[in-house]
Design a protein around this motif. Sequence first.
Motif, PDB file in Angstrom:
ATOM      1  N   UNK A 123       0.835  -1.203   0.000  1.00  0.00           N
ATOM      2  CA  UNK A 123       0.000   0.000   0.000  1.00  0.00           C
ATOM      3  C   UNK A 123       0.862   1.242   0.000  1.00  0.00           C
ATOM      4  N   UNK A 156       2.256   1.776  -3.412  1.00  0.00           N
ATOM      5  CA  UNK A 156       1.224   2.237  -4.330  1.00  0.00           C
ATOM      6  C   UNK A 156       0.877   3.692  -4.049  1.00  0.00           C
ATOM      7  N   UNK A 157       0.839   4.018  -2.767  1.00  0.00           N
ATOM      8  CA  UNK A 157       0.538   5.393  -2.379  1.00  0.00           C
ATOM      9  C   UNK A 157       1.567   6.358  -2.951  1.00  0.00           C
ATOM     10  N   UNK A 158       2.833   5.945  -2.808  1.00  0.00           N
ATOM     11  CA  UNK A 158       3.903   6.816  -3.294  1.00  0.00           C
ATOM     12  C   UNK A 158       3.809   6.991  -4.808  1.00  0.00           C
ATOM     13  N   UNK A 192       1.140   6.702  -6.654  1.00  0.00           N
ATOM     14  CA  UNK A 192      -0.031   7.531  -6.961  1.00  0.00           C
ATOM     15  C   UNK A 192       0.283   8.996  -6.714  1.00  0.00           C
TER      16      UNK A 192
END
Lengths: 302, 282
Positions: free
Chosen positions: A10, A13-15, A17
Amino acid sequence: MAKVNTMADTKREQRRAYWALVLPGFLLYIAVMAFPTIFSVVLSLTSYNGGKLFGGKPVEMVGLKWYVRLFGDEYFYRALKNNLWIVLVSVLGQIPLGFFLAYVLYRGLVRGKDFFQTMIYLPTVISTVVIGILWKSFFAPHGAFPELMRIFRPGYEYTMGSHPMIPVLFVILWMYSGMYMIIFMANLQKIDNAVIEAARIDGAGEMQVLRYVILPALSGVIVVTAILAISGSLKSFDLIYVMTGGGPANRTSVLSIYMFDKAFKGAPNYPLANAISTVMVIISFLLIGLTKFAEKKFGGRE
Amino acid sequence: MNDIKDRNVRSRISSFFTYLVMIFFTVMALYPLFWLVISSFKTTTEFQMNKLGFPRRWVTVNYKDAWVRGKFPMLIVNSFFYTGITTIAILVFSFMAGFGFAKIRHKATPILYGSFVIGILLTLQSIMVPLFLIVNWVGLYNTRLGVLIPYIGIGMPMGVYLGTEYIRSIPDALVESARIDGASYGRIFWAIVIPMAVPVAVTVAILTVTGTWNEFMLINILTSNDGLKSLPVGVQKFAGALSTDYGKQFAALTIGLIPMLLFYLVFRKEITKGVAAGAVKG
């Protein structure tokens, strides 16, 4: 294989995004605004005057040469003086006028608030090109202004040459006062009506309400608009460019027109033009520092 | 009793003067535009004899001439093109960045966001010369892209600022629960953030549309091809070249005036709101 959503996944993925969202806008901003601004400062210290950056004539660092030239140029001071005239008209003309109009409308002293607001703000939205040429024709010897004057004073002869800044200043007042009216209207509407009502019940007259309730509540906004007007005046360009082009004989020129002339009229002198714009940026940043300072000092009372 | 009557008379008089003053300013604001429009219906010969009054004979020949010779249909299409693309691009890019800044924790945010906020203070004049040089070097001089990219970049700081501040007010819980349901960030952006950010999007769109439509300096220095110019540049060129053919000049100016006038009359509430929001922050 079962899909396991671990914390690390996560995070990653956050980074990803984050960068996907932020990067396009940021790169555009860097390319168009941040880099050119820095580049302009650098160019103002060099001898680069167009052509290939590499492989052409070697670019030398010349230090503050262009600034010395600038501060020794009579044209610079004339332009600066005109800028200061515009500052004066903005701060002592547009702001009080804008405030007066906003106040009359806000307090409901006349009916048809929407109508007056819409009409008085109208000049601000129209293309500067149209406004500039319109007023140029209006004030021209063949235009409406000399004709209008002749109604009151037969035989009136008008020459744009006598005080060329006066029409320019008038049009600036005409075009932008509505903007200050809108800004003041928006902030007047934030004042709690109950406070005004209470003051009225206690027997305060219109002037007293203005003096003791409304003006103190707006002190922060007044300071901010003043700085806005000053920095806006230092940047003024479009209208004058269209209306007079700085003429006759540079008598209506301002700093930005001075810069434009050096860069795009006749033989270009890019380093000097960049020195002018750097001076303009420095002045305007000083003013913004002043806003922050003034906001802290006066804005706290709201 | 007398006192009340007296006060009534006084307040009537002051009200009368207030109206008078307001009407004066309204007439001042409108008269030059009115003069322009009626003059555009006079032939140049008539204008020279009758500068202030209504036309004795209303003619439309000025408009026909200006419309064709000034290539106004093409200029208007160009203006719509530049304004439309710029506005959409600024909305998308700045709200994407705003979403990232507001809803995803990252240590780069203070620096990146801070640099945008500083950008609000930068002015067009300070980048005009370098932009001209850069656009030449990268081979975008005299291209539509070479106009659009600067337009979009210049609008980013204000868009990012207003967008970020607004998206911050959207509850985190909305984004988080959508994440738990398995929605990607892209999907959250289109399905949650954009619909909720409509009010501020309107403000940004208004500021961008008026700014881009009226812009003429940058496009003037970044293009030399007539086919790429926008309406204000065309008006300036056409009206400037015809400085003695007053009728056509006024018709061209009126054509240049109409689009923004219509836009303003339709969206005046939103425009005044947007200006107040944008100006005080600047």
